[in-house]
Write a protein that holds these residues in place. Structure first.
Motif, PDB file in Angstrom:
ATOM      1  N   SER A   2       6.967  -4.661  13.017  1.00  0.00           N
ATOM      2  CA  SER A   2       8.080  -4.689  13.981  1.00  0.00           C
ATOM      3  C   SER A   2       8.697  -3.317  14.217  1.00  0.00           C
ATOM      4  O   SER A   2       9.276  -3.083  15.274  1.00  0.00           O
ATOM      5  CB  SER A   2       9.167  -5.651  13.507  1.00  0.00           C
ATOM      6  N   ARG A   3       8.565  -2.418  13.259  1.00  0.00           N
ATOM      7  CA  ARG A   3       9.133  -1.080  13.467  1.00  0.00           C
ATOM      8  C   ARG A   3       8.379  -0.323  14.558  1.00  0.00           C
ATOM      9  O   ARG A   3       8.887   0.629  15.128  1.00  0.00           O
ATOM     10  CB  ARG A   3       9.188  -0.289  12.177  1.00  0.00           C
ATOM     11  N   TRP A   6       4.553 -12.437   4.897  1.00  0.00           N
ATOM     12  CA  TRP A   6       5.380 -11.258   4.610  1.00  0.00           C
ATOM     13  C   TRP A   6       4.929 -10.526   3.346  1.00  0.00           C
ATOM     14  O   TRP A   6       5.324  -9.395   3.105  1.00  0.00           O
ATOM     15  CB  TRP A   6       6.840 -11.681   4.429  1.00  0.00           C
ATOM     16  N   ASP A  27       5.878  -9.104  10.699  1.00  0.00           N
ATOM     17  CA  ASP A  27       6.623  -8.586   9.551  1.00  0.00           C
ATOM     18  C   ASP A  27       7.257  -7.239   9.911  1.00  0.00           C
ATOM     19  O   ASP A  27       6.889  -6.591  10.892  1.00  0.00           O
ATOM     20  CB  ASP A  27       5.682  -8.438   8.360  1.00  0.00           C
ATOM     21  N   ARG A  28       8.157  -6.790   9.066  1.00  0.00           N
ATOM     22  CA  ARG A  28       8.929  -5.565   9.350  1.00  0.00           C
ATOM     23  C   ARG A  28       8.074  -4.309   9.440  1.00  0.00           C
ATOM     24  O   ARG A  28       8.424  -3.374  10.158  1.00  0.00           O
ATOM     25  CB  ARG A  28      10.054  -5.394   8.344  1.00  0.00           C
TER      26      ARG A  28
END
Length: 167
Positions: free
Chosen positions: A106-107, A78, A102-103
């Motif tokens: 993922s977006r 991360w 990780d974000r």
């Protein structure tokens, strides 16, 4: 409820498979494939292989997804500038593969796309094609990351080691 099949497979299985399925030359090849793919986008890929969970972990209800998320955090996947890390996690004793993103990834990418890669890798592994399954999964992940995280104007340092993690 105690899952005796999980206990049995983790106590008696997996540990002897690691070197047979992932010999040193293949581990080197995996690290090289990760490095080559990362040169094309700002994503960071880690590849972790665990032969089995401990008896205590199985009794505590730890599953492959939870363990993958734990390794994701422990290994700092991360911790990249663009939150663009992904982790491949293989649990040999249970024949499970997880990809944790990780974000920043993922977006753009739904978990279903990562799960599809895991399924294809499992199919190859079931045939004994450890090399082909691993390298195809990594290549597919790099393709996806390249779709969303390619920008020649953004610096692209190698933020995480490419060498596979053996747990």
């Amino acid at each position: 409820m105690i899952e005796f099949k999980r206990i049995f497979s983790n106590v008696f299985g997996g540990w002897f498979q690691l070197k047979r399925c992932f010999p040193k030359p293949l581990l080197t090849e995996i690290g090289d494939a990760i490095g080559a793919g990362e040169a094309k986008h700002i994503g960071e890929v880690r590849f972790a292989i665990e032969s089995r969970l401990s008896f205590a972990e199985v009794l505590a209800g730890v599953n492959s997804r939870g363990r993958a998320e734990q390794i994701f955090a422990q290994q700092g996947v991360w911790d990249t500038e663009h939150n663009s890390g992904i982790l491949f996690y293989l649990l040999l004793s249970e024949h499970r593969i997880e990809i944790v993103a990780d974000r920043g990834v993922s977006r753009y990418v739904e978990q279903a796309r990562w799960d599809a890669i895991c399924q294809r890798m499992c199919s190859q592994f079931a045939l004994g094609n450890w090399r082909e399954g691993s390298l195809a999964g990594i290549a597919e992940a790099h393709e996806i990351l390249g779709e969303y995280l390619s920008d020649p104007n953004v610096p692209n340092p190698n933020e995480l080691p490419n060498k596979p993690i053996i747990l």
